[in-house]
Design an enzyme around this catalytic site. Sequence first.
Site, PDB file in Angstrom:
ATOM      1  N   GLY A 232       0.867 -17.858  -4.542  1.00 45.93           N
ATOM      2  CA  GLY A 232      -0.320 -16.942  -4.580  1.00 45.93           C
ATOM      3  C   GLY A 232      -1.208 -17.923  -5.158  1.00 45.93           C
ATOM      4  O   GLY A 232      -0.928 -19.007  -5.596  1.00 45.93           O
TER       5      GLY A 232
ATOM      6  N   MET B 169      -2.895 -17.624  -8.099  1.00 47.08           N
ATOM      7  CA  MET B 169      -2.871 -17.887  -9.488  1.00 47.08           C
ATOM      8  C   MET B 169      -1.128 -18.002 -10.093  1.00 47.08           C
ATOM      9  O   MET B 169      -1.387 -18.073 -11.239  1.00 47.08           O
ATOM     10  CB  MET B 169      -3.239 -16.527 -10.205  1.00 47.08           C
ATOM     11  CG  MET B 169      -4.839 -16.346  -9.998  1.00 47.08           C
ATOM     12  SD  MET B 169      -4.978 -14.687 -11.181  1.00 47.08           S
ATOM     13  CE  MET B 169      -4.148 -13.375 -10.477  1.00 47.08           C
ATOM     14  N   GLY B 170      -0.326 -17.916  -8.985  1.00 45.85           N
ATOM     15  CA  GLY B 170       0.881 -18.253  -9.353  1.00 45.85           C
ATOM     16  C   GLY B 170       2.053 -18.197  -8.260  1.00 45.85           C
ATOM     17  O   GLY B 170       1.745 -18.321  -7.245  1.00 45.85           O
TER      18      GLY B 170
ATOM     19  N   ASP C 237      -2.445  -0.644  -4.087  1.00 44.00           N
ATOM     20  CA  ASP C 237      -2.284  -1.543  -2.987  1.00 44.00           C
ATOM     21  C   ASP C 237      -1.308  -1.507  -2.156  1.00 44.00           C
ATOM     22  O   ASP C 237      -0.372  -2.430  -1.837  1.00 44.00           O
ATOM     23  CB  ASP C 237      -2.489  -3.114  -3.750  1.00 44.00           C
ATOM     24  CG  ASP C 237      -2.779  -4.133  -2.615  1.00 44.00           C
ATOM     25  OD1 ASP C 237      -3.469  -3.677  -1.431  1.00 44.00           O
ATOM     26  OD2 ASP C 237      -2.458  -5.266  -2.517  1.00 44.00           O
TER      27      ASP C 237
ATOM     28  N   LYS D 214       8.167 -13.351 -11.135  1.00 42.81           N
ATOM     29  CA  LYS D 214       6.774 -13.617 -10.702  1.00 42.81           C
ATOM     30  C   LYS D 214       5.770 -13.839 -12.046  1.00 42.81           C
ATOM     31  O   LYS D 214       5.983 -13.448 -12.991  1.00 42.81           O
ATOM     32  CB  LYS D 214       6.382 -12.182 -10.625  1.00 42.81           C
ATOM     33  CG  LYS D 214       5.036 -12.210  -9.777  1.00 42.81           C
ATOM     34  CD  LYS D 214       4.635 -10.551  -9.365  1.00 42.81           C
ATOM     35  CE  LYS D 214       3.260 -10.454  -8.675  1.00 42.81           C
ATOM     36  NZ  LYS D 214       3.598 -10.757  -7.202  1.00 42.81           N
TER      37      LYS D 214
ATOM     38  N   VAL E 269       6.241 -16.636  -7.195  1.00 41.49           N
ATOM     39  CA  VAL E 269       7.481 -15.727  -7.512  1.00 41.49           C
ATOM     40  C   VAL E 269       8.479 -16.849  -7.068  1.00 41.49           C
ATOM     41  O   VAL E 269       8.715 -17.173  -6.035  1.00 41.49           O
ATOM     42  CB  VAL E 269       7.310 -14.610  -6.272  1.00 41.49           C
ATOM     43  CG1 VAL E 269       8.759 -13.756  -6.700  1.00 41.49           C
ATOM     44  CG2 VAL E 269       6.217 -13.666  -6.534  1.00 41.49           C
TER      45      VAL E 269
END
Length: 634
Positions: A19, A21-22, A136, A39, A24
Amino acid sequence: MTHPHKIGKYEIQGVLGRGAMGAVYKGFDPAISRAVAVKTIAKSSLHDDELQHLLARFRHEAQAVGRLAHPRIVQIYDYGEDEEHAYIVMELVHGKTLHQHLQQHANYDLREIGEIIHQVLDGLGHAHAAGVVHRDMKPANIMLNSDGQIKISDFGIAHTEASDLTQHGDVLGTPHYMAPEQFLGLPIGIPADLYAVGVIAYNLLTGAKPFVGTPAVVMQQALNQRATDPSTLNPALTPLVDQVLQRALSKKPEDRYQSAREFAVAFQLSIEDSLAQEPPPTVIRPLGAGLLNAAQLIRSNAGAPAASRETNAPAEAAASAVSLDSSVRKARMLVVDDEERILSALKSMFRARYHVFATTDGNKALEFMKKYHMHVVVSDQRMPIMPGAELLRRASEISPASVRILLTGYSDLASIVGSVNDGQVYRFVSKPWNNEELQQTVAEAVTIGLELAEAKSAAVDLPQNMDAGVLVIGNDQEIFRFTKELVGGRCPVLYANGVDSALSAMQAQEVALVVADVEAGSEDLTGMLKLMKQVNPQILSIVITDASDANLVIRLINEAQIFRFLNKPVNVKQLKQHVESALLRYLEFRQTPQLLQQHRVQESAEVRDSSVGKTILASLAQLRGRWFGAGRKQ
C-alpha cells in the site's frame, strides 16, 4: 522488489500486498512454529510532524482489535516497532477476498448470500459489543478462507490508514460503501458499518451497487437519492428484501438497524421469504458454484427447490439419525422468543404439522409447561427477561421428557456452555437458520419427544460400587489424578494419553463416562467423541477445554452430545458434580433405554469417511452390545 528478511522476531517469507504507507508480508513465528501475516507501516513514508500521532493511533487500534476473539474476525497476535517499521502481527488467512471472487464473476445463490451476510454480521456484532467499529466495511476486507468460512480483516486499522489520505482531501472510507454521515464528516458509529453491509448485500443480490459513478456522484446520490428496489433488478427477490435493504440504506443513522443482530434476523427472514415464493419466469443471476459451494459453507443442496409456505415436511433427501414419526400432528411444540417476527416465522413454518404455542415471555412459558406437556421446546438464547439457557434449565426440571432446542444468533461461549450444563440442550440452531435443516431437527426432536412422553423413568440412586468406569483422556495426568480422587473407589478410573490407548481401554473395560481434555487442534479426539456417540450413545462425555471457539463447542454439542463442559482451570467441585450426574444418567439409561433417544446426534460424514474415522468407527463398533444392553447388573 525485495523485502526484509526479518521484522522483530518474525521471519519474512514473502509479500502478500503493498500500500501507500507499507506492506503486508507473509511471516513465520519461529517460537511457536506458526505462519502469520505481518502488516507494516514504513516510518520513512510519513512526515516527522505526523509520525508520532499516526503511530499512536495505529497502536491504539491494534490494542482495541487485539481484544476481539471471534471466529469471523482475523485475530491480532502482536504489535511492535523497530527503527524502520511499526507492525501488527495477525492470523494468516488462506483464501481470497470477496472482492477478488466478485472480480472473477463468482455468483452466489440466495442461501449462500444469506450465509455470507450472517457470518459478516456475526463478526461485526461481536466487535460492536466490544466497542470497536470497523469504519471501512467492503468486499476487499471480507476474506473467504480455504474451508469457506468468512474472516473480516482490517478492523479499525483501515481508519488509521485512511487518516493519511484525508490530508489530501479524500474522505474516510471507500465511497460506494460509505454512509451519508461519513461523507459529511460526522461521527461514525455502528449504523455506518451496517449501512456498508447493506451495500454489500445489495451488490450480492442484484449484481449492482445502490449508487454508482465518480466519488462525487456517489456522494450526491447517497445523500439525496433512494436506491432502486433490489426486486426490480432481480425478480427472485420479494418486496420484503426491498424493505430490509432500504432500511439498512436509510439516510439517517437512527432510521437504520441499530444492531447487527437486528439486521441479521430481518435479512434472513427476507431471504427465506424469497426462497418460499414461486420461481420467477426469468432468473437474472445464475446459481454459481463459488468457493462457498466448494467448501460446503452452505450445507443445503444448491439448486434444490425452495420449500413452499404450506409444505413443512422435512426434505426427503435429508439424512436423519432417527426414524421419523409420520403421525406427528398430535405433537405439541412451544416456541419462546422476544421478537414477534421470529415467532411468526416459526409458527408459519410448523403449524401445518404440529400444535404450535408461542410466547415472548419466559415466565408465561414455564407456567404453561406446568399445565400442559410440551414434546419440544424451542427458545431463543438472548432474551431480556429470562435468557434461553435459564428458561431451558427450568424447563428441564418441570418437564424432563421435553426435548429442548436453543436458537442462538451469536457465538456467546459462556451462555452456550451454561445452557448445556444446566439445560441439557438437544441441539443448537444458529440464527439465521436454514429452513430445511431446522425442519429436520424439529422433526427428529418431535419423534424423540413423543417416545419419551410414553416412557416411564424409574428413580435411580448412585450406588457405592459400579462395574462401569470412567476413562480420562488427555496429555496431562493431573486431571486423571484428581478425577480418580473425586470418584473415591466408586468405580474404575482409567487413563489414556490419546485416541489409540483410549480405544484399547474401552475394549477391556466397560466405560460409562469419558472425561476428555480437548486442546485446540485435537481433531482425532473430537472425531472419536462424535463417532462414539453415533455408535455407543450410552457412553457420556465431559469435555474440559481452554478453547475459546464457540463454533467448536456447538459442533461438539450437535455432533457428539457432550454431557457437560468445563473450562480450564478446572473447578474441582463442579467436576465432582458433573461426574456423579453422568454416572447417574448412565444408570438411568440402563433402566430406561428410551432416554438414549435424546442423545442422538447429527452424523459427521467428514469425520466418518476419513481414514482415521474409519479406524475409530471399526473399533467402537466392536463395543456395541458387549457391555451396555448385555443384561449385566450393577
